[in-house]
Design a protein around this motif. Sequence first.
Motif, PDB file in Angstrom:
ATOM      1  N   LEU A  45       0.831  -1.200   0.000  1.00 40.28           N
ATOM      2  CA  LEU A  45       0.000   0.000   0.000  1.00 40.28           C
ATOM      3  C   LEU A  45       0.866   1.251   0.000  1.00 40.28           C
ATOM      4  CD1 LEU A  45      -2.766   1.356   0.145  1.00 40.28           C
ATOM      5  CD2 LEU A  45      -2.715   1.006   2.640  1.00 40.28           C
ATOM      6  N   LEU A  46       1.898   1.257   0.778  1.00 34.57           N
ATOM      7  CA  LEU A  46       2.814   2.394   0.831  1.00 34.57           C
ATOM      8  C   LEU A  46       3.412   2.665  -0.550  1.00 34.57           C
ATOM      9  CD1 LEU A  46       3.779   4.256   3.129  1.00 34.57           C
ATOM     10  CD2 LEU A  46       5.752   2.760   3.400  1.00 34.57           C
ATOM     11  N   GLY A  47       3.719   1.599  -1.294  1.00 33.85           N
ATOM     12  CA  GLY A  47       4.270   1.737  -2.633  1.00 33.85           C
ATOM     13  C   GLY A  47       3.281   2.302  -3.645  1.00 33.85           C
ATOM     14  N   LYS A  48       1.990   2.184  -3.376  1.00 34.76           N
ATOM     15  CA  LYS A  48       0.952   2.684  -4.283  1.00 34.76           C
ATOM     16  C   LYS A  48       0.614   4.159  -4.045  1.00 34.76           C
ATOM     17  CE  LYS A  48      -0.397  -1.039  -6.533  1.00 34.76           C
ATOM     18  NZ  LYS A  48      -0.543  -1.104  -7.983  1.00 34.76           N
ATOM     19  N   LEU A  49       0.937   4.659  -2.857  1.00 33.33           N
ATOM     20  CA  LEU A  49       0.520   6.008  -2.483  1.00 33.33           C
ATOM     21  C   LEU A  49       1.642   7.017  -2.706  1.00 33.33           C
ATOM     22  CD1 LEU A  49      -1.318   5.156   0.859  1.00 33.33           C
ATOM     23  CD2 LEU A  49      -2.329   5.460  -1.410  1.00 33.33           C
ATOM     24  N   GLN A  50       1.237   8.264  -2.803  1.00 36.03           N
ATOM     25  CA  GLN A  50       2.192   9.355  -2.976  1.00 36.03           C
ATOM     26  C   GLN A  50       1.749  10.552  -2.146  1.00 36.03           C
ATOM     27  OE1 GLN A  50       2.452  10.254  -7.134  1.00 36.03           O
ATOM     28  NE2 GLN A  50       3.127   8.204  -7.691  1.00 36.03           N
ATOM     29  N   ALA A 106      -1.208  11.401   0.969  1.00 30.30           N
ATOM     30  CA  ALA A 106      -1.828  10.104   1.277  1.00 30.30           C
ATOM     31  C   ALA A 106      -0.796   9.148   1.884  1.00 30.30           C
ATOM     32  CB  ALA A 106      -2.447   9.491   0.026  1.00 30.30           C
ATOM     33  N   LYS A 107       0.400   9.151   1.343  1.00 25.38           N
ATOM     34  CA  LYS A 107       1.468   8.297   1.854  1.00 25.38           C
ATOM     35  C   LYS A 107       1.855   8.727   3.271  1.00 25.38           C
ATOM     36  CE  LYS A 107       5.699   6.219   0.159  1.00 25.38           C
ATOM     37  NZ  LYS A 107       6.591   6.152  -1.008  1.00 25.38           N
ATOM     38  N   ASP A 108       2.000  10.033   3.474  1.00 24.25           N
ATOM     39  CA  ASP A 108       2.325  10.549   4.804  1.00 24.25           C
ATOM     40  C   ASP A 108       1.228  10.211   5.808  1.00 24.25           C
ATOM     41  OD1 ASP A 108       4.640  11.619   3.712  1.00 24.25           O
ATOM     42  OD2 ASP A 108       3.818  13.658   3.547  1.00 24.25           O
ATOM     43  N   ASP A 109      -0.013  10.323   5.391  1.00 22.97           N
ATOM     44  CA  ASP A 109      -1.148  10.010   6.268  1.00 22.97           C
ATOM     45  C   ASP A 109      -1.173   8.531   6.641  1.00 22.97           C
ATOM     46  OD1 ASP A 109      -1.935  12.648   6.283  1.00 22.97           O
ATOM     47  OD2 ASP A 109      -3.594  12.369   4.869  1.00 22.97           O
ATOM     48  N   TYR A 158      -7.848  -1.059   1.814  1.00 22.90           N
ATOM     49  CA  TYR A 158      -7.250   0.170   1.297  1.00 22.90           C
ATOM     50  C   TYR A 158      -6.426  -0.111   0.044  1.00 22.90           C
ATOM     51  CZ  TYR A 158      -8.255   2.326   5.881  1.00 22.90           C
ATOM     52  OH  TYR A 158      -8.845   2.815   7.019  1.00 22.90           O
ATOM     53  N   LEU A 159      -5.686  -1.215   0.051  1.00 20.90           N
ATOM     54  CA  LEU A 159      -4.862  -1.572  -1.097  1.00 20.90           C
ATOM     55  C   LEU A 159      -5.739  -1.857  -2.319  1.00 20.90           C
ATOM     56  CD1 LEU A 159      -2.069  -2.142  -2.291  1.00 20.90           C
ATOM     57  CD2 LEU A 159      -2.262  -4.491  -1.392  1.00 20.90           C
ATOM     58  N   SER A 160      -6.849  -2.511  -2.096  1.00 21.14           N
ATOM     59  CA  SER A 160      -7.784  -2.794  -3.187  1.00 21.14           C
ATOM     60  C   SER A 160      -8.286  -1.490  -3.814  1.00 21.14           C
ATOM     61  CB  SER A 160      -8.959  -3.626  -2.661  1.00 21.14           C
ATOM     62  OG  SER A 160      -9.905  -3.834  -3.661  1.00 21.14           O
ATOM     63  N   ILE A 161      -8.591  -0.523  -2.967  1.00 25.20           N
ATOM     64  CA  ILE A 161      -9.029   0.781  -3.476  1.00 25.20           C
ATOM     65  C   ILE A 161      -7.890   1.468  -4.226  1.00 25.20           C
ATOM     66  CG2 ILE A 161      -9.760   3.100  -2.768  1.00 25.20           C
ATOM     67  CD1 ILE A 161     -11.233   1.649  -0.394  1.00 25.20           C
ATOM     68  N   ALA A 162      -6.710   1.436  -3.664  1.00 22.14           N
ATOM     69  CA  ALA A 162      -5.548   2.082  -4.307  1.00 22.14           C
ATOM     70  C   ALA A 162      -5.225   1.425  -5.645  1.00 22.14           C
ATOM     71  CB  ALA A 162      -4.328   2.017  -3.377  1.00 22.14           C
ATOM     72  N   ASN A 163      -5.421   0.118  -5.752  1.00 21.70           N
ATOM     73  CA  ASN A 163      -5.173  -0.583  -7.007  1.00 21.70           C
ATOM     74  C   ASN A 163      -6.164  -0.162  -8.086  1.00 21.70           C
ATOM     75  OD1 ASN A 163      -2.918  -2.075  -6.256  1.00 21.70           O
ATOM     76  ND2 ASN A 163      -4.162  -3.753  -5.459  1.00 21.70           N
ATOM     77  N   ASP A 164      -7.351   0.270  -7.681  1.00 23.91           N
ATOM     78  CA  ASP A 164      -8.381   0.682  -8.630  1.00 23.91           C
ATOM     79  C   ASP A 164      -8.208   2.127  -9.094  1.00 23.91           C
ATOM     80  OD1 ASP A 164      -9.518  -1.806  -8.533  1.00 23.91           O
ATOM     81  OD2 ASP A 164     -11.082  -1.238  -7.094  1.00 23.91           O
ATOM     82  N   LEU A 165      -7.316   2.869  -8.446  1.00 26.16           N
ATOM     83  CA  LEU A 165      -7.121   4.287  -8.832  1.00 26.16           C
ATOM     84  C   LEU A 165      -6.301   4.425 -10.086  1.00 26.16           C
ATOM     85  CD1 LEU A 165      -6.417   5.858  -5.319  1.00 26.16           C
ATOM     86  CD2 LEU A 165      -8.573   5.819  -6.582  1.00 26.16           C
TER      87      LEU A 165
END
Length: 127
Positions: free
Chosen positions: A58-63, A66-69, A120-127
């Motif tokens: 998940l950390l790898g998907k965010l920037q 969002a990543k800081d949060d 959360y990862l599932s949602i991030a993968n759909d972005l």
Amino acid sequence: MFSRRIDGCPAKRESHRHTARFQPQERPRITAFIAIAACLTTERAAQDGRLNTTYKALLGKLQGEAKDDLVTAERAWLDFHNKSDSFESALYSDGRVADLEVTQNEVFRLCERANTLERYLSIANDL
């Protein structure tokens, strides 16, 4: 390596010796306790590994924010997790059964957090 199963968890082969500390009639209860403790320890490691793997993915998907949060939220969750463990250790009486209860609750918290991060990862993968 495993000779029987208790509640779905493998129990390691047991020695046929007994120590002076435990009477032979206590052996089945001690053996069951050890098997349950081993199962919980194995499950705790598996759930902790799942949590860490999912968090890193998940950390790898965010920037950015969002990543800081996520990092902030995970640190807060770790604090909650550790404080819950300390509280439960103090709350339950000392002894083998109390140790199992605390460990079981820890497994449930790890599993719940891993499940949340997977959503959360599932949602991030759909972005």
